[in-house]
Design a protein around this motif. Sequence first.
Motif, PDB file in Angstrom:
ATOM      1  N   SER A   2       0.828  -1.202   0.000  1.00  0.00           N
ATOM      2  CA  SER A   2       0.000   0.000   0.000  1.00  0.00           C
ATOM      3  C   SER A   2       0.865   1.255   0.000  1.00  0.00           C
ATOM      4  O   SER A   2       1.865   1.340   0.694  1.00  0.00           O
ATOM      5  CB  SER A   2      -0.892  -0.017   1.241  1.00  0.00           C
ATOM      6  N   LYS A   3       0.462   2.233  -0.780  1.00  0.00           N
ATOM      7  CA  LYS A   3       1.115   3.537  -0.823  1.00  0.00           C
ATOM      8  C   LYS A   3       0.461   4.427   0.236  1.00  0.00           C
ATOM      9  O   LYS A   3      -0.757   4.412   0.382  1.00  0.00           O
ATOM     10  CB  LYS A   3       0.893   4.131  -2.212  1.00  0.00           C
ATOM     11  N   THR A   4       1.246   5.191   0.972  1.00  0.00           N
ATOM     12  CA  THR A   4       0.717   6.011   2.054  1.00  0.00           C
ATOM     13  C   THR A   4       0.739   7.481   1.673  1.00  0.00           C
ATOM     14  O   THR A   4       1.726   7.987   1.160  1.00  0.00           O
ATOM     15  CB  THR A   4       1.547   5.790   3.342  1.00  0.00           C
ATOM     16  N   PHE A   5      -0.388   8.153   1.975  1.00  0.00           N
ATOM     17  CA  PHE A   5      -0.527   9.583   1.726  1.00  0.00           C
ATOM     18  C   PHE A   5      -1.061  10.259   2.976  1.00  0.00           C
ATOM     19  O   PHE A   5      -1.886   9.693   3.694  1.00  0.00           O
ATOM     20  CB  PHE A   5      -1.510   9.861   0.579  1.00  0.00           C
ATOM     21  N   ILE A   6      -0.625  11.485   3.198  1.00  0.00           N
ATOM     22  CA  ILE A   6      -1.161  12.324   4.261  1.00  0.00           C
ATOM     23  C   ILE A   6      -2.213  13.209   3.595  1.00  0.00           C
ATOM     24  O   ILE A   6      -1.939  13.820   2.556  1.00  0.00           O
ATOM     25  CB  ILE A   6      -0.053  13.207   4.896  1.00  0.00           C
ATOM     26  N   ILE A   7      -3.392  13.300   4.209  1.00  0.00           N
ATOM     27  CA  ILE A   7      -4.499  13.983   3.547  1.00  0.00           C
ATOM     28  C   ILE A   7      -5.485  14.528   4.573  1.00  0.00           C
ATOM     29  O   ILE A   7      -5.583  14.008   5.679  1.00  0.00           O
ATOM     30  CB  ILE A   7      -5.198  12.990   2.576  1.00  0.00           C
ATOM     31  N   GLU A   8      -6.213  15.572   4.176  1.00  0.00           N
ATOM     32  CA  GLU A   8      -7.309  16.085   4.998  1.00  0.00           C
ATOM     33  C   GLU A   8      -8.554  15.239   4.726  1.00  0.00           C
ATOM     34  O   GLU A   8      -8.802  14.852   3.583  1.00  0.00           O
ATOM     35  CB  GLU A   8      -7.636  17.533   4.621  1.00  0.00           C
ATOM     36  N   ALA A   9      -9.356  15.017   5.743  1.00  0.00           N
ATOM     37  CA  ALA A   9     -10.557  14.196   5.592  1.00  0.00           C
ATOM     38  C   ALA A   9     -11.503  14.729   4.518  1.00  0.00           C
ATOM     39  O   ALA A   9     -12.058  13.954   3.731  1.00  0.00           O
ATOM     40  CB  ALA A   9     -11.285  14.077   6.935  1.00  0.00           C
ATOM     41  N   VAL A  10     -11.684  16.034   4.453  1.00  0.00           N
ATOM     42  CA  VAL A  10     -12.640  16.609   3.505  1.00  0.00           C
ATOM     43  C   VAL A  10     -12.274  16.295   2.056  1.00  0.00           C
ATOM     44  O   VAL A  10     -13.147  16.199   1.199  1.00  0.00           O
ATOM     45  CB  VAL A  10     -12.817  18.129   3.714  1.00  0.00           C
ATOM     46  N   MET A  11     -11.010  16.082   1.782  1.00  0.00           N
ATOM     47  CA  MET A  11     -10.600  15.789   0.408  1.00  0.00           C
ATOM     48  C   MET A  11     -11.202  14.486  -0.093  1.00  0.00           C
ATOM     49  O   MET A  11     -11.439  14.325  -1.285  1.00  0.00           O
ATOM     50  CB  MET A  11      -9.085  15.792   0.292  1.00  0.00           C
ATOM     51  N   LEU A  12     -11.466  13.547   0.809  1.00  0.00           N
ATOM     52  CA  LEU A  12     -12.088  12.288   0.400  1.00  0.00           C
ATOM     53  C   LEU A  12     -13.516  12.515  -0.080  1.00  0.00           C
ATOM     54  O   LEU A  12     -14.013  11.778  -0.925  1.00  0.00           O
ATOM     55  CB  LEU A  12     -12.062  11.291   1.558  1.00  0.00           C
ATOM     56  N   ALA A  13     -14.178  13.529   0.459  1.00  0.00           N
ATOM     57  CA  ALA A  13     -15.540  13.855   0.035  1.00  0.00           C
ATOM     58  C   ALA A  13     -15.545  14.685  -1.241  1.00  0.00           C
ATOM     59  O   ALA A  13     -16.403  14.508  -2.102  1.00  0.00           O
ATOM     60  CB  ALA A  13     -16.262  14.612   1.146  1.00  0.00           C
ATOM     61  N   VAL A  14     -14.583  15.565  -1.372  1.00  0.00           N
ATOM     62  CA  VAL A  14     -14.533  16.481  -2.514  1.00  0.00           C
ATOM     63  C   VAL A  14     -14.004  15.792  -3.773  1.00  0.00           C
ATOM     64  O   VAL A  14     -14.465  16.064  -4.880  1.00  0.00           O
ATOM     65  CB  VAL A  14     -13.669  17.725  -2.173  1.00  0.00           C
ATOM     66  N   HIS A  15     -13.047  14.899  -3.598  1.00  0.00           N
ATOM     67  CA  HIS A  15     -12.378  14.260  -4.741  1.00  0.00           C
ATOM     68  C   HIS A  15     -12.655  12.759  -4.741  1.00  0.00           C
ATOM     69  O   HIS A  15     -11.905  11.970  -4.165  1.00  0.00           O
ATOM     70  CB  HIS A  15     -10.875  14.527  -4.699  1.00  0.00           C
ATOM     71  N   GLY A  16     -13.714  12.374  -5.411  1.00  0.00           N
ATOM     72  CA  GLY A  16     -14.147  10.980  -5.441  1.00  0.00           C
ATOM     73  C   GLY A  16     -13.110  10.007  -5.966  1.00  0.00           C
ATOM     74  O   GLY A  16     -13.074   8.850  -5.557  1.00  0.00           O
ATOM     75  N   GLN A  17     -12.235  10.469  -6.863  1.00  0.00           N
ATOM     76  CA  GLN A  17     -11.230   9.573  -7.430  1.00  0.00           C
ATOM     77  C   GLN A  17     -10.267   9.045  -6.370  1.00  0.00           C
ATOM     78  O   GLN A  17      -9.637   8.009  -6.555  1.00  0.00           O
ATOM     79  CB  GLN A  17     -10.458  10.243  -8.573  1.00  0.00           C
ATOM     80  N   LEU A  18     -10.171   9.728  -5.242  1.00  0.00           N
ATOM     81  CA  LEU A  18      -9.283   9.272  -4.176  1.00  0.00           C
ATOM     82  C   LEU A  18      -9.786   7.975  -3.547  1.00  0.00           C
ATOM     83  O   LEU A  18      -9.007   7.251  -2.922  1.00  0.00           O
ATOM     84  CB  LEU A  18      -9.147  10.348  -3.094  1.00  0.00           C
ATOM     85  N   MET A  19     -11.070   7.689  -3.718  1.00  0.00           N
ATOM     86  CA  MET A  19     -11.651   6.460  -3.168  1.00  0.00           C
ATOM     87  C   MET A  19     -11.563   5.298  -4.156  1.00  0.00           C
ATOM     88  O   MET A  19     -11.911   4.180  -3.816  1.00  0.00           O
ATOM     89  CB  MET A  19     -13.107   6.701  -2.784  1.00  0.00           C
ATOM     90  N   LEU A  20     -11.063   5.573  -5.364  1.00  0.00           N
ATOM     91  CA  LEU A  20     -10.986   4.540  -6.399  1.00  0.00           C
ATOM     92  C   LEU A  20      -9.592   4.479  -7.028  1.00  0.00           C
ATOM     93  O   LEU A  20      -9.452   4.571  -8.252  1.00  0.00           O
ATOM     94  CB  LEU A  20     -12.032   4.813  -7.482  1.00  0.00           C
ATOM     95  N   PRO A  21      -8.552   4.309  -6.224  1.00  0.00           N
ATOM     96  CA  PRO A  21      -7.200   4.283  -6.788  1.00  0.00           C
ATOM     97  C   PRO A  21      -6.933   2.986  -7.564  1.00  0.00           C
ATOM     98  O   PRO A  21      -7.613   1.975  -7.350  1.00  0.00           O
ATOM     99  CB  PRO A  21      -6.307   4.359  -5.547  1.00  0.00           C
ATOM    100  N   SER A  22      -5.954   3.030  -8.450  1.00  0.00           N
ATOM    101  CA  SER A  22      -5.601   1.856  -9.237  1.00  0.00           C
ATOM    102  C   SER A  22      -4.823   0.822  -8.423  1.00  0.00           C
ATOM    103  O   SER A  22      -4.764  -0.346  -8.792  1.00  0.00           O
ATOM    104  CB  SER A  22      -4.785   2.272 -10.464  1.00  0.00           C
ATOM    105  N   LYS A  23      -4.227   1.259  -7.322  1.00  0.00           N
ATOM    106  CA  LYS A  23      -3.462   0.377  -6.439  1.00  0.00           C
ATOM    107  C   LYS A  23      -3.867   0.669  -4.997  1.00  0.00           C
ATOM    108  O   LYS A  23      -4.413   1.734  -4.714  1.00  0.00           O
ATOM    109  CB  LYS A  23      -1.956   0.632  -6.596  1.00  0.00           C
ATOM    110  N   PRO A  24      -3.575  -0.245  -4.083  1.00  0.00           N
ATOM    111  CA  PRO A  24      -3.934  -0.003  -2.668  1.00  0.00           C
ATOM    112  C   PRO A  24      -3.235   1.233  -2.095  1.00  0.00           C
ATOM    113  O   PRO A  24      -2.054   1.465  -2.354  1.00  0.00           O
ATOM    114  CB  PRO A  24      -3.453  -1.268  -1.956  1.00  0.00           C
ATOM    115  N   VAL A  25      -4.005   2.029  -1.351  1.00  0.00           N
ATOM    116  CA  VAL A  25      -3.469   3.208  -0.686  1.00  0.00           C
ATOM    117  C   VAL A  25      -3.952   3.236   0.759  1.00  0.00           C
ATOM    118  O   VAL A  25      -5.002   2.705   1.092  1.00  0.00           O
ATOM    119  CB  VAL A  25      -3.865   4.536  -1.379  1.00  0.00           C
ATOM    120  N   THR A  26      -3.143   3.879   1.587  1.00  0.00           N
ATOM    121  CA  THR A  26      -3.513   4.151   2.971  1.00  0.00           C
ATOM    122  C   THR A  26      -3.438   5.656   3.137  1.00  0.00           C
ATOM    123  O   THR A  26      -2.441   6.278   2.789  1.00  0.00           O
ATOM    124  CB  THR A  26      -2.545   3.465   3.962  1.00  0.00           C
ATOM    125  N   TYR A  27      -4.513   6.227   3.645  1.00  0.00           N
ATOM    126  CA  TYR A  27      -4.546   7.656   3.915  1.00  0.00           C
ATOM    127  C   TYR A  27      -4.399   7.868   5.411  1.00  0.00           C
ATOM    128  O   TYR A  27      -5.172   7.339   6.198  1.00  0.00           O
ATOM    129  CB  TYR A  27      -5.872   8.279   3.452  1.00  0.00           C
TER     130      TYR A  27
END
Length: 168
Positions: A2-27
């Motif tokens: 899994s690739k790890t990213f630091i992110i604000e929670a609201v970005m998951l709501a604003v940017h839907g593509q973050l919930m559908l990555p091509s590879k596993p990610v951990t936020y």
Amino acid sequence: MSKTFIIEAVMLAVHGQLMLPSKPVTYLIPYTTIQELYELHSSPEPIMLEQEDDGFVKQMIGELIAFFEESFNKKKIEKALSIPWGKSPPLPINEHVTLKIVYAIDNEAYGDQFDPIETELILTSIKEQAVLLTDQFDFIERLVEFAIPVEAFDVEDFEFAVEGDNQV
């Protein structure tokens, strides 16, 4: 892995593509950005320019709040809040997305140039040696201007960041 990213929670709501990555990610999400969701959700101020988009984003924020308030997830989050820089156990969203909540502490290290949430994002990125993901170009510009030792990507470059070997 899994690739790890630091992110604000609201970005998951604003940017839907973050919930559908091509590879596993951990936020990794600083806890204060979850608290910010409640303010954004109840605020009469629009988040998005278009009324339809704003309604959708506020609905997504409501769903995120509900996810974080689920009993099992809430217990995991509370575990992270017991010590400074504590991390919650994984909170799986789907087969490719896992969240971890970080009890980040703003020590004002960057307080002159960055607001408290930005400072927590920076400090979490440094501490976790993970890429910071944002949709605020001015934030990225200030990171460069002040030579902050983090790697940051604009959300528009998310797939590149997921695919690339660009860990800090």
